[in-house]
Motif scaffolding. Structure first.
Motif, short mmCIF file in Angstrom:
data_model
loop_
_atom_site.label_atom_id
_atom_site.label_comp_id
_atom_site.label_asym_id
_atom_site.label_seq_id
_atom_site.Cartn_x
_atom_site.Cartn_y
_atom_site.Cartn_z
N UNK A 95 0.80 -1.23 0.00
CA UNK A 95 0.00 0.00 0.00
C UNK A 95 0.84 1.28 0.00
N UNK A 96 2.09 1.20 0.39
CA UNK A 96 2.96 2.38 0.41
C UNK A 96 3.89 2.39 -0.80
N UNK A 97 3.37 1.98 -1.95
CA UNK A 97 4.17 1.90 -3.17
C UNK A 97 4.71 3.27 -3.56
N UNK A 98 6.00 3.30 -3.89
CA UNK A 98 6.66 4.51 -4.36
C UNK A 98 7.11 4.27 -5.80
N UNK A 99 7.01 5.29 -6.64
CA UNK A 99 7.30 5.13 -8.07
C UNK A 99 8.38 6.11 -8.49
N UNK A 114 -0.25 12.34 -18.57
CA UNK A 114 -1.12 11.16 -18.63
C UNK A 114 -0.62 10.06 -17.70
N UNK A 115 0.69 9.91 -17.61
CA UNK A 115 1.28 8.89 -16.72
C UNK A 115 0.98 9.22 -15.26
N UNK A 116 1.14 10.48 -14.88
CA UNK A 116 0.86 10.88 -13.49
C UNK A 116 -0.62 10.72 -13.16
N UNK A 117 -1.49 11.06 -14.11
CA UNK A 117 -2.92 10.90 -13.89
C UNK A 117 -3.27 9.42 -13.73
N UNK A 118 -2.68 8.56 -14.57
CA UNK A 118 -2.94 7.12 -14.48
C UNK A 118 -2.50 6.58 -13.11
N UNK A 119 -1.36 7.04 -12.62
CA UNK A 119 -0.88 6.60 -11.30
C UNK A 119 -1.83 7.08 -10.21
N UNK A 123 -4.36 5.25 -7.14
CA UNK A 123 -3.98 5.48 -5.75
C UNK A 123 -2.50 5.60 -5.47
N UNK A 124 -1.66 5.61 -6.49
CA UNK A 124 -0.21 5.78 -6.29
C UNK A 124 0.09 7.27 -6.28
N UNK A 125 0.51 7.78 -5.13
CA UNK A 125 0.71 9.23 -5.02
C UNK A 125 2.16 9.62 -4.75
N UNK A 126 3.02 8.67 -4.42
CA UNK A 126 4.43 8.98 -4.14
C UNK A 126 5.24 8.79 -5.41
#
Length: 134
Positions: A95-99, A114-119, A123-126
């Motif tokens: 749940x604490x996935x970082x990208x 588009x990539x940031x919106x898809x993330x 629910x990936x915010x980091x």
């Protein structure tokens, strides 16, 4: 009572096994460093005067965008919908996935957006972008 110690011949240490071990370690690290270099898509990362190098990039999911605006997870090319399902399944495990996003300096802003919106939709915010410090 006088105790005599036995006469000793010259004591020597056999350095052969130690030298063998050092060469094996050297070969191991040479091979391991080549393997880690092969796991990245070739991109020309942009430079920034305000870049801050992250302290810890380990454990981050690596996304790359090449000059042709193709998105990769690791070294596998993916489409945005496929990327969403991959990130969603990773979020279920962690749940604490970082990208970490490695984008070529010639990538169009629309692709990054588009990539940031898809993330964000899954629910990936980091998210951090890789840049070189000038």
């Amino acid at each position: 009572m006088k105790i005599k110690s036995p006469a000793r011949d010259d004591v020597s240490i056999d350095m052969g096994p130690m030298i063998d071990l050092v060469f094996l370690l050297l070969i191991f690290f040479m091979v391991a460093s080549v393997v880690t270099e092969l796991e990245k898509v070739e991109v020309e990362i942009p430079q920034s005067s305000h870049a801050k190098v992250p302290e810890d990039t380990k454990g981050r999911m690596m996304l790359s965008i090449d000059a042709d605006n193709q998105v990769y997870v690791g070294t596998q090319p993916v489409e945005l919908e496929e990327l969403k399902t991959l990130i969603d399944s990773e979020l279920d495990l962690n749940p604490e996935l970082r990208i970490l996003i490695r984008a070529d300096h010639r990538v169009e802003y629309k692709t990054c957006k588009d990539l940031m919106i898809a993330c964000g939709e899954v629910g990936a915010t980091d998210l951090i972008y890789a840049t070189f410090e000038e």
